[in-house]
Design an enzyme around this catalytic site. Structure first.
Site, mmCIF file in Angstrom:
data_model
loop_
_atom_site.group_PDB
_atom_site.id
_atom_site.type_symbol
_atom_site.label_atom_id
_atom_site.label_comp_id
_atom_site.label_asym_id
_atom_site.label_seq_id
_atom_site.Cartn_x
_atom_site.Cartn_y
_atom_site.Cartn_z
ATOM 1 N N LYS A 87 48.000 43.324 32.930
ATOM 2 C CA LYS A 87 48.242 42.529 34.136
ATOM 3 C C LYS A 87 47.968 41.052 33.879
ATOM 4 C CE LYS A 87 47.134 46.436 37.115
ATOM 5 N NZ LYS A 87 46.113 47.110 37.950
ATOM 6 N N GLN B 33 40.102 46.991 40.115
ATOM 7 C CA GLN B 33 40.690 48.089 39.343
ATOM 8 C C GLN B 33 39.985 49.405 39.652
ATOM 9 O OE1 GLN B 33 43.403 47.798 37.203
ATOM 10 N NE2 GLN B 33 43.336 50.016 37.081
ATOM 11 N N ASP C 266 47.221 44.729 46.143
ATOM 12 C CA ASP C 266 47.447 46.161 45.964
ATOM 13 C C ASP C 266 47.883 46.828 47.268
ATOM 14 O OD1 ASP C 266 47.145 46.678 43.264
ATOM 15 O OD2 ASP C 266 44.977 46.935 43.387
#
Length: 291
Positions: A57, A101, A124
């Site tokens: 990422k 994460q 997200d």
């Protein structure tokens, strides 16, 4: 043996195109505002797979002109410290998007931590507020993987208005938001799962079948309506390689279009995360920084 007829939807090529578009728009945004979008990534612990994901990422962010901010914490970091970091990032004007994460090490609570992220920075799309915006059809940041599936369907020319879509899987991370996005595109949506009666028969009704259950090649060719579009979200490792939730080789002979594994949905997730980061930066530039 019947001839292979299904169109293979090339997620790699479509994701590369999305990244090109994001890079162009990031360049324009940076020229207009004097500062690039910023993506803060929090990794707690030393899980090797998570470290690889974060590294990918960060690399992808740099390639499109987004500034990555790397926050790595030991596995034994108290929840209060992670919470304080999220609150600081919420207030940091240089940070357009924040992701924590998952999974996080026990006893940390990933749902609690992601819920602390400001909805305007929730790239997200996992906070309760983001989920509420999606359910109500209001503007907001959407989860990257379901959003990526929508782009794949759009660019493959799949007509969703009036189509019957079946989503196998009801997770908060994918199944539920996927169903909401399909509904918003005027599809008629069925959410199927492990308790669904006669699951193969339900799947055979689908014009668009989206499989996200995490079971290697569970969806067989006779589960698929001839000519249907099949989107395989699963990634399963077995002794004979990497496979999705759909028996791909058999499905090729029945489906009208299908995504492969790998090279289908997977590449879209990071591409859509980058797009979400730019969208978050643009929202703040229009509406003002979070309080």
């Amino acid at each position: 043996m019947p001839a292979v007829s299904a169109e293979i939807i090339d997620g790699k090529a479509i994701a590369a195109k999305v990244r090109e578009e994001v890079a162009r728009d990031v360049e324009a945004f940076t020229a207009r505002t004097g500062r690039p979008p910023g993506l803060a990534m929090i990794l707690v612990g030393d899980d090797p797979a998570s470290a690889i994901y974060i590294g990918g990422k960060q690399k992808a962010s740099r390639e499109v002109g987004i500034e990555p901010f790397d926050h790595r914490l030991p596995a034994d970091t108290p929840s209060e410290e992670v919470e304080a970091l999220i609150e600081r990032l919420n207030r940091d004007d240089a940070v357009s998007g924040i992701l924590c994460q998952l999974p996080v090490p026990e006893p940390l609570d990933g749902v609690h931590l992601t819920g602390l992220i400001d909805a305007r920075k929730d790239v997200d799309g996992l906070t309760p507020l983001s989920a509420g915006y999606l359910a109500l059809g209001r503007a907001g940041l959407r989860p990257a993987t379901p959003s990526g599936v929508m782009v794949l369907l759009e660019r493959a020319g799949v007509q969703l208005t009036g189509a019957h879509a079946v989503v196998i899987g009801r997770s908060n991370l994918f199944g539920k938001p996927m169903a909401q996005l399909l509904l918003a595109a005027n599809a008629t949506v069925t959410i199927a799962h492990s308790r669904t009666r006669d699951l193969p028969a339900v799947c055979r009704e689908a014009d668009v079948l989206v499989a996200a259950v995490g079971r290697d090649r569970m969806v067989k060719a006779d589960w698929i309506k001839p000519g249907a579009t099949v989107v395989d979200v699963g990634i399963n490792r077995s002794e004979d390689g990497l496979h999705g939730d759909v028996d791909f080789d058999a499905a090729l002979e029945v489906a009208g279009a299908i995504t492969p594994v790998p090279g289908g949905v997977g590449p879209m997730t990071i591409a859509m995360l980058l797009r979400n980061t730019l969208t978050a930066a643009e929202m703040v530039a229009r509406e003002g920084a979070p309080a």
